[in-house]
Design a protein around this motif. Structure first.
Motif, PDB file in Angstrom:
ATOM      1  N   LEU A 189       0.679  -1.155  -0.070  1.00 39.04           N
ATOM      2  CA  LEU A 189      -0.165   0.064  -0.074  1.00 39.04           C
ATOM      3  C   LEU A 189       0.803   1.153  -0.001  1.00 39.04           C
ATOM      4  O   LEU A 189       0.599   2.334  -0.679  1.00 39.04           O
ATOM      5  N   GLU A 190       1.971   1.313   0.658  1.00 39.41           N
ATOM      6  CA  GLU A 190       2.953   2.295   0.678  1.00 39.41           C
ATOM      7  C   GLU A 190       3.476   2.727  -0.636  1.00 39.41           C
ATOM      8  O   GLU A 190       3.564   3.773  -0.992  1.00 39.41           O
ATOM      9  N   LEU A 191       3.879   1.637  -1.189  1.00 39.82           N
ATOM     10  CA  LEU A 191       4.547   1.525  -2.527  1.00 39.82           C
ATOM     11  C   LEU A 191       3.575   2.195  -3.754  1.00 39.82           C
ATOM     12  O   LEU A 191       4.043   2.890  -4.457  1.00 39.82           O
ATOM     13  N   ALA A 192       2.192   1.711  -3.378  1.00 35.83           N
ATOM     14  CA  ALA A 192       1.371   2.199  -4.515  1.00 35.83           C
ATOM     15  C   ALA A 192       0.668   3.566  -4.087  1.00 35.83           C
ATOM     16  O   ALA A 192      -0.123   4.006  -5.002  1.00 35.83           O
ATOM     17  N   GLY A 193       1.244   4.057  -3.090  1.00 32.00           N
ATOM     18  CA  GLY A 193       0.563   5.462  -2.757  1.00 32.00           C
ATOM     19  C   GLY A 193      -0.893   5.347  -1.914  1.00 32.00           C
ATOM     20  O   GLY A 193      -1.758   6.381  -2.111  1.00 32.00           O
ATOM     21  N   LEU A 194      -1.337   4.291  -1.435  1.00 35.17           N
ATOM     22  CA  LEU A 194      -2.606   3.896  -0.969  1.00 35.17           C
ATOM     23  C   LEU A 194      -2.776   3.776   0.152  1.00 35.17           C
ATOM     24  O   LEU A 194      -3.643   3.331   1.009  1.00 35.17           O
ATOM     25  N   ASP A 195      -1.362   4.385   1.175  1.00 36.17           N
ATOM     26  CA  ASP A 195      -1.308   3.845   2.759  1.00 36.17           C
ATOM     27  C   ASP A 195      -2.099   4.706   3.375  1.00 36.17           C
ATOM     28  O   ASP A 195      -2.606   4.526   4.267  1.00 36.17           O
ATOM     29  N   GLU A 196      -2.610   5.908   2.895  1.00 31.29           N
ATOM     30  CA  GLU A 196      -3.506   6.690   3.491  1.00 31.29           C
ATOM     31  C   GLU A 196      -5.072   6.494   3.257  1.00 31.29           C
ATOM     32  O   GLU A 196      -5.923   7.151   3.867  1.00 31.29           O
ATOM     33  N   VAL A 197      -5.414   5.582   2.506  1.00 33.68           N
ATOM     34  CA  VAL A 197      -6.838   5.229   2.365  1.00 33.68           C
ATOM     35  C   VAL A 197      -7.332   4.341   3.247  1.00 33.68           C
ATOM     36  O   VAL A 197      -6.779   3.672   3.821  1.00 33.68           O
ATOM     37  N   ASN A 198      -8.648   4.700   3.624  1.00 37.25           N
ATOM     38  CA  ASN A 198      -9.448   4.095   4.664  1.00 37.25           C
ATOM     39  C   ASN A 198      -9.901   2.854   3.826  1.00 37.25           C
ATOM     40  O   ASN A 198     -10.696   2.800   2.937  1.00 37.25           O
ATOM     41  N   LEU A 199      -9.204   1.650   4.364  1.00 35.70           N
ATOM     42  CA  LEU A 199      -9.649   0.415   4.036  1.00 35.70           C
ATOM     43  C   LEU A 199     -11.012  -0.138   4.046  1.00 35.70           C
ATOM     44  O   LEU A 199     -11.446  -0.811   3.313  1.00 35.70           O
ATOM     45  N   ARG A 200     -11.935   0.583   4.719  1.00 35.31           N
ATOM     46  CA  ARG A 200     -13.143   0.246   4.908  1.00 35.31           C
ATOM     47  C   ARG A 200     -14.253   1.249   4.148  1.00 35.31           C
ATOM     48  O   ARG A 200     -15.298   1.069   4.127  1.00 35.31           O
ATOM     49  N   ASP A 201     -13.433   1.966   3.288  1.00 38.09           N
ATOM     50  CA  ASP A 201     -14.434   2.954   2.432  1.00 38.09           C
ATOM     51  C   ASP A 201     -14.704   2.176   1.222  1.00 38.09           C
ATOM     52  O   ASP A 201     -14.301   1.096   0.943  1.00 38.09           O
ATOM     53  N   PRO A 202     -15.809   2.298   0.596  1.00 45.58           N
ATOM     54  CA  PRO A 202     -16.427   1.846  -0.537  1.00 45.58           C
ATOM     55  C   PRO A 202     -15.367   1.979  -1.732  1.00 45.58           C
ATOM     56  O   PRO A 202     -14.663   2.866  -1.763  1.00 45.58           O
ATOM     57  N   ILE A 203     -15.405   0.921  -2.677  1.00 48.47           N
ATOM     58  CA  ILE A 203     -14.420   0.888  -3.537  1.00 48.47           C
ATOM     59  C   ILE A 203     -14.496   2.140  -4.590  1.00 48.47           C
ATOM     60  O   ILE A 203     -13.700   2.660  -5.255  1.00 48.47           O
ATOM     61  N   ASP A 204     -15.747   2.765  -4.565  1.00 49.92           N
ATOM     62  CA  ASP A 204     -16.026   3.695  -5.581  1.00 49.92           C
ATOM     63  C   ASP A 204     -15.487   5.143  -5.089  1.00 49.92           C
ATOM     64  O   ASP A 204     -15.459   6.062  -5.809  1.00 49.92           O
ATOM     65  N   LYS A 205     -14.742   5.148  -3.824  1.00 52.71           N
ATOM     66  CA  LYS A 205     -14.178   6.385  -3.384  1.00 52.71           C
ATOM     67  C   LYS A 205     -13.032   6.391  -3.945  1.00 52.71           C
ATOM     68  O   LYS A 205     -12.410   7.605  -3.867  1.00 52.71           O
ATOM     69  N   LEU A 206     -12.420   5.315  -4.344  1.00 54.97           N
ATOM     70  CA  LEU A 206     -11.010   5.449  -5.393  1.00 54.97           C
ATOM     71  C   LEU A 206     -11.153   5.895  -6.648  1.00 54.97           C
ATOM     72  O   LEU A 206     -12.100   5.526  -7.408  1.00 54.97           O
ATOM     73  N   SER A 207     -10.042   6.769  -6.904  1.00 53.07           N
ATOM     74  CA  SER A 207     -10.061   7.121  -8.268  1.00 53.07           C
ATOM     75  C   SER A 207      -9.819   5.944  -9.169  1.00 53.07           C
ATOM     76  O   SER A 207      -9.426   4.714  -8.899  1.00 53.07           O
ATOM     77  N   TYR A 208      -9.803   6.285 -10.542  1.00 50.03           N
ATOM     78  CA  TYR A 208      -9.663   5.147 -11.449  1.00 50.03           C
ATOM     79  C   TYR A 208      -8.179   4.633 -11.271  1.00 50.03           C
ATOM     80  O   TYR A 208      -7.690   3.373 -11.375  1.00 50.03           O
ATOM     81  N   GLY A 209      -7.224   5.526 -11.377  1.00 51.26           N
ATOM     82  CA  GLY A 209      -5.882   5.247 -11.137  1.00 51.26           C
ATOM     83  C   GLY A 209      -5.649   4.395 -10.012  1.00 51.26           C
ATOM     84  O   GLY A 209      -4.726   3.562  -9.805  1.00 51.26           O
ATOM     85  N   GLN A 210      -6.227   4.924  -8.851  1.00 53.08           N
ATOM     86  CA  GLN A 210      -6.050   4.252  -7.936  1.00 53.08           C
ATOM     87  C   GLN A 210      -6.671   2.732  -7.462  1.00 53.08           C
ATOM     88  O   GLN A 210      -6.068   1.857  -6.967  1.00 53.08           O
ATOM     89  N   GLN A 211      -7.641   2.416  -8.339  1.00 50.44           N
ATOM     90  CA  GLN A 211      -8.323   1.307  -8.381  1.00 50.44           C
ATOM     91  C   GLN A 211      -7.374   0.375  -9.322  1.00 50.44           C
ATOM     92  O   GLN A 211      -7.213  -0.938  -8.855  1.00 50.44           O
ATOM     93  N   LYS A 212      -6.595   0.966 -10.192  1.00 48.05           N
ATOM     94  CA  LYS A 212      -5.693   0.384 -11.206  1.00 48.05           C
ATOM     95  C   LYS A 212      -4.521  -0.307 -10.141  1.00 48.05           C
ATOM     96  O   LYS A 212      -4.101  -1.549 -10.051  1.00 48.05           O
ATOM     97  N   LEU A 213      -4.226   0.955  -9.633  1.00 45.40           N
ATOM     98  CA  LEU A 213      -2.834   0.329  -8.434  1.00 45.40           C
ATOM     99  C   LEU A 213      -3.442  -0.625  -7.302  1.00 45.40           C
ATOM    100  O   LEU A 213      -2.727  -1.549  -7.186  1.00 45.40           O
ATOM    101  N   LEU A 214      -4.490  -0.701  -6.886  1.00 43.78           N
ATOM    102  CA  LEU A 214      -5.120  -1.337  -6.086  1.00 43.78           C
ATOM    103  C   LEU A 214      -5.114  -2.848  -6.626  1.00 43.78           C
ATOM    104  O   LEU A 214      -4.910  -4.021  -5.866  1.00 43.78           O
TER     105      LEU A 214
END
Length: 256
Positions: A134-159
């Motif tokens: 998650l840190e390498l993907a720049g997603l370490d600040e994302v709330n893992l309990r958020d619905p997936i649609d809160k992520l941008s398209y780019g974040q979803q691809k990284l996820l």
């Protein structure tokens, strides 16, 4: 010639004269190559070259008409997709395939579950791996309990790449992971691929961003209408007359 022991020189994944036809269309014509642990092999070619079809053949989504696919010298050509996944052949998609009604954590749990089924990591090891990815993907600040649609398209691809790597693959098949990403997100993709190679994961990369392909790949295979034109180093491929004629000379970047 690869350096190291005989075991290190043994290919992780091998394709030998793999072919696929859809009616009169030849999607893959006797494609052959080896993929080694810790290597990034780029797969490029113009629109309709058969790149995604080749990933579908490797994963078993599409059955091969001819040829042999081996994983550590084991013939997996006729094995079902789920069995190949359990053996460590894992992929991502050009457009991320996520559980859109679930939260971020549940999406990530799919990869962790596959690793658990393969007994590839302990629970504590998976948590540490998750935090690292998650840190390498720049997603370490994302709330893992958020619905997936809160992520941008780019974040979803990284996820999706993070999820694939959580499964502890031996072969990682990336289908245009940088498509639609901005420069910062592309930098995260590079970090994730670099970690994969450091962990001796064999990576097959389909990508249209030529700067990325030529900078991160150890070797590159070029397809054109299902025909394998050449396989070589990025420098060799860029200077190959057939490649220039069929592909690189006709487009600024690889397209499907």
């Amino acid at each position: 010639m690869r350096n190291g022991s005989a075991a290190e020189n043994r290919p992780v994944l091998s394709l030998s004269k793999v072919s696929k036809r859809f009616g009169g269309v030849v999607a893959a014509n006797e494609v052959s190559f080896n993929l080694y642990a810790g290597e990034v092999l780029g797969l490029i070619g113009p629109n309709g070259a058969g790149k995604t079809t080749l990933i579908n053949l490797i994963t078993g989504v599409t059955p091969a008409d001819e040829g042999v696919i081996t994983l550590f010298e084991r013939d997996v050509t006729k094995l079902p997709t789920h069995t190949r996944a359990k053996l460590g052949i894992v992929r991502t998609f050009q457009h991320p395939r996520i559980l859109d009604r679930c939260d971020v954590y549940t999406n990530l749990a799919v990869g962790a579950d596959l690793a658990s089924r393969r007994r590839a990591a302990t629970r504590s090891g998976r948590q540490a791996r998750l935090e690292q990815l998650l840190e390498l993907a720049g997603l370490d600040e994302v709330n893992l309990r958020d619905p997936i649609d809160k992520l941008s398209y780019g974040q979803q691809k990284l996820l999706e790449v993070v999820r694939a790597m959580l499964s502890e693959p031996v072969v990682l098949l990336l289908d245009e992971p940088a498509a639609g990403l901005n420069r910062a997100e592309m930098a995260h993709i590079v970090k994730l691929i670099s970690l994969a190679t450091a962990d001796k994961i064999a990576v097959l990369l389909i990508e249209h961003a030529m700067d990325l392909v030529m900078s991160i790949c150890h070797r590159v295979t070029v397809l054109n209408f299902g025909q394998q034109i050449t396989t070589g180093s990025p420098a060799e491929v860029q200077n190959d007359p057939q490649v220039i004629q069929a592909y690189l000379g006709g487009a600024a970047s690889a397209a499907r």
